[in-house]
Design a protein around this motif. Structure first.
Motif, PDB file in Angstrom:
ATOM      1  N   ILE A 235     -14.949   8.255  11.587  1.00  0.00           N
ATOM      2  CA  ILE A 235     -15.676   9.503  11.310  1.00  0.00           C
ATOM      3  C   ILE A 235     -15.945   9.627   9.813  1.00  0.00           C
ATOM      4  CG2 ILE A 235     -15.664  12.004  11.522  1.00  0.00           C
ATOM      5  CD1 ILE A 235     -13.682  11.719  13.808  1.00  0.00           C
ATOM      6  N   GLY A 236     -14.943   9.313   8.992  1.00  0.00           N
ATOM      7  CA  GLY A 236     -15.114   9.415   7.551  1.00  0.00           C
ATOM      8  C   GLY A 236     -16.188   8.484   7.020  1.00  0.00           C
ATOM      9  N   LEU A 237     -16.170   7.235   7.498  1.00  0.00           N
ATOM     10  CA  LEU A 237     -17.180   6.273   7.042  1.00  0.00           C
ATOM     11  C   LEU A 237     -18.578   6.700   7.471  1.00  0.00           C
ATOM     12  CD1 LEU A 237     -15.322   2.896   7.750  1.00  0.00           C
ATOM     13  CD2 LEU A 237     -15.755   3.945   5.522  1.00  0.00           C
ATOM     14  N   GLY A 238     -18.726   7.094   8.739  1.00  0.00           N
ATOM     15  CA  GLY A 238     -20.040   7.521   9.218  1.00  0.00           C
ATOM     16  C   GLY A 238     -20.539   8.765   8.518  1.00  0.00           C
ATOM     17  N   SER A 239     -19.650   9.735   8.293  1.00  0.00           N
ATOM     18  CA  SER A 239     -20.039  10.977   7.627  1.00  0.00           C
ATOM     19  C   SER A 239     -20.419  10.727   6.169  1.00  0.00           C
ATOM     20  CB  SER A 239     -18.886  11.992   7.697  1.00  0.00           C
ATOM     21  OG  SER A 239     -18.585  12.321   9.031  1.00  0.00           O
ATOM     22  N   GLY A 240     -19.661   9.869   5.493  1.00  0.00           N
ATOM     23  CA  GLY A 240     -19.962   9.593   4.094  1.00  0.00           C
ATOM     24  C   GLY A 240     -21.332   8.971   3.908  1.00  0.00           C
ATOM     25  N   LEU A 241     -21.701   8.061   4.798  1.00  0.00           N
ATOM     26  CA  LEU A 241     -23.015   7.426   4.695  1.00  0.00           C
ATOM     27  C   LEU A 241     -24.140   8.433   4.904  1.00  0.00           C
ATOM     28  CD1 LEU A 241     -22.437   4.066   6.632  1.00  0.00           C
ATOM     29  CD2 LEU A 241     -22.663   4.366   4.167  1.00  0.00           C
ATOM     30  N   ILE A 242     -24.034   9.257   5.962  1.00  0.00           N
ATOM     31  CA  ILE A 242     -25.130  10.175   6.270  1.00  0.00           C
ATOM     32  C   ILE A 242     -25.207  11.303   5.250  1.00  0.00           C
ATOM     33  CG2 ILE A 242     -23.818  11.678   7.806  1.00  0.00           C
ATOM     34  CD1 ILE A 242     -27.479  10.506   8.227  1.00  0.00           C
ATOM     35  N   ILE A 361     -15.137   6.951   0.160  1.00  0.00           N
ATOM     36  CA  ILE A 361     -15.420   5.513   0.026  1.00  0.00           C
ATOM     37  C   ILE A 361     -16.848   5.217   0.493  1.00  0.00           C
ATOM     38  CG2 ILE A 361     -14.842   3.226   0.938  1.00  0.00           C
ATOM     39  CD1 ILE A 361     -11.920   4.159   1.051  1.00  0.00           C
ATOM     40  N   ALA A 362     -17.222   5.803   1.629  1.00  0.00           N
ATOM     41  CA  ALA A 362     -18.565   5.575   2.153  1.00  0.00           C
ATOM     42  C   ALA A 362     -19.629   6.193   1.247  1.00  0.00           C
ATOM     43  CB  ALA A 362     -18.676   6.153   3.565  1.00  0.00           C
ATOM     44  N   MET A 363     -19.337   7.357   0.689  1.00  0.00           N
ATOM     45  CA  MET A 363     -20.302   8.009  -0.203  1.00  0.00           C
ATOM     46  C   MET A 363     -20.557   7.174  -1.450  1.00  0.00           C
ATOM     47  SD  MET A 363     -19.077  12.008   0.182  1.00  0.00           S
ATOM     48  CE  MET A 363     -20.247  12.652  -1.006  1.00  0.00           C
ATOM     49  N   LEU A 364     -19.530   6.510  -1.932  1.00  0.00           N
ATOM     50  CA  LEU A 364     -19.690   5.676  -3.122  1.00  0.00           C
ATOM     51  C   LEU A 364     -20.525   4.435  -2.841  1.00  0.00           C
ATOM     52  CD1 LEU A 364     -16.069   5.876  -4.614  1.00  0.00           C
ATOM     53  CD2 LEU A 364     -18.129   6.986  -5.496  1.00  0.00           C
ATOM     54  N   THR A 365     -20.512   3.975  -1.597  1.00  0.00           N
ATOM     55  CA  THR A 365     -21.243   2.748  -1.259  1.00  0.00           C
ATOM     56  C   THR A 365     -22.615   3.023  -0.645  1.00  0.00           C
ATOM     57  OG1 THR A 365     -20.195   2.669   0.929  1.00  0.00           O
ATOM     58  CG2 THR A 365     -19.088   1.498  -0.865  1.00  0.00           C
ATOM     59  N   ALA A 366     -22.873   4.277  -0.248  1.00  0.00           N
ATOM     60  CA  ALA A 366     -24.115   4.581   0.459  1.00  0.00           C
ATOM     61  C   ALA A 366     -25.349   4.312  -0.392  1.00  0.00           C
ATOM     62  CB  ALA A 366     -24.108   6.039   0.926  1.00  0.00           C
ATOM     63  N   GLY A 367     -25.305   4.709  -1.667  1.00  0.00           N
ATOM     64  CA  GLY A 367     -26.453   4.499  -2.553  1.00  0.00           C
ATOM     65  C   GLY A 367     -26.821   3.035  -2.704  1.00  0.00           C
ATOM     66  N   PRO A 368     -25.857   2.180  -3.099  1.00  0.00           N
ATOM     67  CA  PRO A 368     -26.160   0.752  -3.197  1.00  0.00           C
ATOM     68  C   PRO A 368     -26.629   0.136  -1.876  1.00  0.00           C
ATOM     69  CG  PRO A 368     -24.120   1.249  -4.364  1.00  0.00           C
ATOM     70  CD  PRO A 368     -24.517   2.491  -3.634  1.00  0.00           C
ATOM     71  N   LEU A 369     -26.047   0.568  -0.758  1.00  0.00           N
ATOM     72  CA  LEU A 369     -26.461   0.035   0.542  1.00  0.00           C
ATOM     73  C   LEU A 369     -27.903   0.414   0.862  1.00  0.00           C
ATOM     74  CD1 LEU A 369     -23.274   0.664   2.733  1.00  0.00           C
ATOM     75  CD2 LEU A 369     -24.185  -1.542   1.984  1.00  0.00           C
ATOM     76  N   GLN A 370     -28.275   1.641   0.551  1.00  0.00           N
ATOM     77  CA  GLN A 370     -29.650   2.057   0.807  1.00  0.00           C
ATOM     78  C   GLN A 370     -30.637   1.273  -0.058  1.00  0.00           C
ATOM     79  OE1 GLN A 370     -30.481   6.221   0.333  1.00  0.00           O
ATOM     80  NE2 GLN A 370     -32.692   5.908   0.422  1.00  0.00           N
ATOM     81  N   ALA A 371     -30.251   1.056  -1.334  1.00  0.00           N
ATOM     82  CA  ALA A 371     -31.123   0.289  -2.224  1.00  0.00           C
ATOM     83  C   ALA A 371     -31.292  -1.148  -1.728  1.00  0.00           C
ATOM     84  CB  ALA A 371     -30.551   0.302  -3.636  1.00  0.00           C
ATOM     85  N   LEU A 372     -30.251  -1.670  -1.090  1.00  0.00           N
ATOM     86  CA  LEU A 372     -30.280  -3.059  -0.636  1.00  0.00           C
ATOM     87  C   LEU A 372     -30.969  -3.213   0.719  1.00  0.00           C
ATOM     88  CD1 LEU A 372     -29.305  -5.932  -1.324  1.00  0.00           C
ATOM     89  CD2 LEU A 372     -27.173  -5.404  -0.108  1.00  0.00           C
ATOM     90  N   PHE A 373     -30.740  -2.257   1.643  1.00  0.00           N
ATOM     91  CA  PHE A 373     -31.216  -2.429   3.018  1.00  0.00           C
ATOM     92  C   PHE A 373     -32.269  -1.409   3.459  1.00  0.00           C
ATOM     93  CE2 PHE A 373     -26.827  -4.130   3.109  1.00  0.00           C
ATOM     94  CZ  PHE A 373     -27.114  -5.431   3.467  1.00  0.00           C
ATOM     95  N   VAL A 379     -28.598   4.471   8.140  1.00  0.00           N
ATOM     96  CA  VAL A 379     -28.389   5.544   9.118  1.00  0.00           C
ATOM     97  C   VAL A 379     -27.949   4.966  10.459  1.00  0.00           C
ATOM     98  CG1 VAL A 379     -29.467   7.447  10.352  1.00  0.00           C
ATOM     99  CG2 VAL A 379     -30.021   7.056   7.947  1.00  0.00           C
ATOM    100  N   LEU A 380     -28.577   3.875  10.885  1.00  0.00           N
ATOM    101  CA  LEU A 380     -28.153   3.222  12.127  1.00  0.00           C
ATOM    102  C   LEU A 380     -26.698   2.787  12.040  1.00  0.00           C
ATOM    103  CD1 LEU A 380     -31.260   1.019  13.039  1.00  0.00           C
ATOM    104  CD2 LEU A 380     -30.473   3.090  14.201  1.00  0.00           C
ATOM    105  N   ALA A 381     -26.307   2.266  10.879  1.00  0.00           N
ATOM    106  CA  ALA A 381     -24.917   1.836  10.689  1.00  0.00           C
ATOM    107  C   ALA A 381     -23.956   3.012  10.828  1.00  0.00           C
ATOM    108  CB  ALA A 381     -24.751   1.174   9.330  1.00  0.00           C
ATOM    109  N   SER A 382     -24.333   4.166  10.268  1.00  0.00           N
ATOM    110  CA  SER A 382     -23.460   5.334  10.379  1.00  0.00           C
ATOM    111  C   SER A 382     -23.291   5.741  11.844  1.00  0.00           C
ATOM    112  CB  SER A 382     -24.023   6.495   9.559  1.00  0.00           C
ATOM    113  OG  SER A 382     -25.206   7.017  10.133  1.00  0.00           O
ATOM    114  N   GLY A 383     -24.387   5.693  12.624  1.00  0.00           N
ATOM    115  CA  GLY A 383     -24.292   6.026  14.037  1.00  0.00           C
ATOM    116  C   GLY A 383     -23.448   5.033  14.812  1.00  0.00           C
ATOM    117  N   ILE A 384     -23.637   3.745  14.535  1.00  0.00           N
ATOM    118  CA  ILE A 384     -22.869   2.711  15.232  1.00  0.00           C
ATOM    119  C   ILE A 384     -21.383   2.840  14.918  1.00  0.00           C
ATOM    120  CG2 ILE A 384     -22.454   0.220  15.350  1.00  0.00           C
ATOM    121  CD1 ILE A 384     -25.503  -0.128  14.902  1.00  0.00           C
TER     122      ILE A 384
END
Length: 417
Positions: A235-242, A361-373, A379-384
């Motif tokens: 839940i934490g990882l998915g919430s941080g990304l979204i 942890i997810a919030m810190l990585t969300a920006g770089p992940l979005q820039a890369l992918f 968003v799909l990753a957060s749902g999965i």
């Protein structure tokens, strides 16, 4: 719900107190955001700093707060926490008048400390006057408060700030909190302190650490809590990304102005309100609500980027919001049903701290992940991730039931007025 409120006036007073508290929190949050932006010249660093100040106490002292929430009288702890938060509102007023960002950061940190001491003993406090068969109804009513405030809180807080300014908004927040304090004060319950054992009293810090360790051991060995500990990771990882990329669903995926985010927040708040009313009528066990909620949340998250049309995203938010209501009500009711009265504080803060840790942890990585992918894969990753969490939760509770998971005895010795 109405029959429950009429038949339990103590919960009705507590529920009214939560309305005032939640309303005050929204007014404070909106006022602080605007004040920090005004004083800093819209500095992103300053906004990040205030957010850090509000999250940091959860990681730094959350586990310790759980110990004292279990050791001290629940009602007095909550009253003291509200009084402390009122004083912090006055500190904010001084910070505005002196135009001191540092005082605001310090006040935000201390305000979160007060919130922790207010929220940690609340589940055990409610257990003193709500029968077990009514716990889900009580949690549904709390969810109605949260959802309604999400629906009207940001707009109302903004109007108050724009009309009267930050200082008056915070004074009004203090008055709302005082009202909450008075309502909780009139709820009559017997003393509920859980004195420290003689072993724990030997060396104050060592005693606290020992009780905290006992809380960890209890949470791990409790068959109903262990699935929650694992689930909080997902839940934490998915919430941080979204949380980080949500605005980009509007601007990048849908190609709409960023102001449209307010529409989606309103839809989410309204959907969660309806969801709370629906969940209250469901006959499922609380741990099943957890599983169903996670699966719906994951599907809803992925659905937000299924097709670049606003109506599709809004439909996905409806699914996500229903799942969110099921998760929140199921989580709270599960803890109150399967966790002993004297461990409510420590178990609750353990679950909360795990969630917030992985969310950051997810919030810190969300920006770089979005820039890369780009936005869609993130968003799909957060749902999965959340769907996987639901599957893990289902499997672990299935094993727990086979191992003999049983509700704890209700705190009948605390239930009399």
């Amino acid at each position: 719900m109405l029959a429950f409120l009429k038949g339990n006036p103590r919960y009705f007073c507590y529920w009214m107190a939560t309305w005032l508290s939640e309303f005050g929190d929204w007014m404070r949050n909106m006022a602080l955001l605007y004040i920090v932006m005004d004083l800093s010249g819209n500095s992103p660093f300053s906004v990040s700093a205030i957010l850090f100040a509000e999250f940091a106490p959860i990681f730094l002292i959350g586990f310790f707060v759980g110990v004292f929430a279990d050791r001290w009288d629940r009602k007095r702890t909550m009253l003291g926490a509200i009084g402390f938060r009122v004083l912090i509102m006055l500190l904010f007023v001084v910070a505005i008048l002196s135009e001191s960002l540092w005082m605001i950061y310090i006040g935000a940190f201390l305000s979160t400390v007060g919130s922790l001491f207010y929220k940690s003993p609340a589940p055990a406090f409610v257990m003193q006057f709500v029968p077990r068969e009514d716990l889900k109804t009580a949690m549904s009513l709390r969810q109605i408060t949260n959802s309604t405030m999400m629906l009207i809180g940001p707009a109302t807080g903004t109007v108050v700030y724009m009309t009267w300014g930050g200082a008056w908004a915070l004074v009004m927040t203090a008055l709302l909190m005082l009202g909450s304090l008075l309502l909780i004060y009139v709820v009559k319950v017997p003393p509920s302190a859980t004195p420290a054992t003689e072993d724990s009293k030997k060396g104050k810090l060592r005693g606290v650490m020992r009780e905290m360790r006992d809380g960890f051991v209890y949470s791990w060995k409790n068959l109903a809590v262990r699935p929650l500990l694992f689930t909080q990771i997902f839940i934490g990882l998915g919430s941080g990304l979204i949380n980080v990329v949500e605005i980009f669903i509007i601007t990048e995926f849908l190609g709409l102005p960023k102001e449209m985010l307010s529409l989606l927040v309103t839809v989410q708040g309204g959907s969660m309100l309806v969801g709370a009313l629906l969940v209250q009528r469901m006959k499922s066990a609380p741990e099943r609500l957890l599983v169903y909620g996670l699966l719906l949340m994951g599907v809803g998250l992925a659905g937000m980027v299924a097709y670049p049309a606003l109506w599709v995203t809004m439909a996905a938010i409806l699914v996500f919001s229903l799942g969110n209501s099921m998760l929140t009500i199921g989580l709270g009711t599960t803890l109150q049903t399967y966790v002993a009265f004297e461990y409510q504080g420590r178990t609750g803060t353990t679950v909360m701290t795990l969630f917030n840790g992985f969310m950051v942890i997810a919030m810190l990585t969300a920006g770089p992940l979005q820039a890369l992918f780009s936005i869609v894969p993130v968003v799909l990753a957060s749902g999965i991730i959340v769907v996987i969490g639901g599957a893990v939760c289902y499997y672990m509770y299935r094993v727990a039931h086979k191992a003999g998971m049983q509700p704890v005895p209700p705190p009948s010795q605390h239930a009399q007025a």
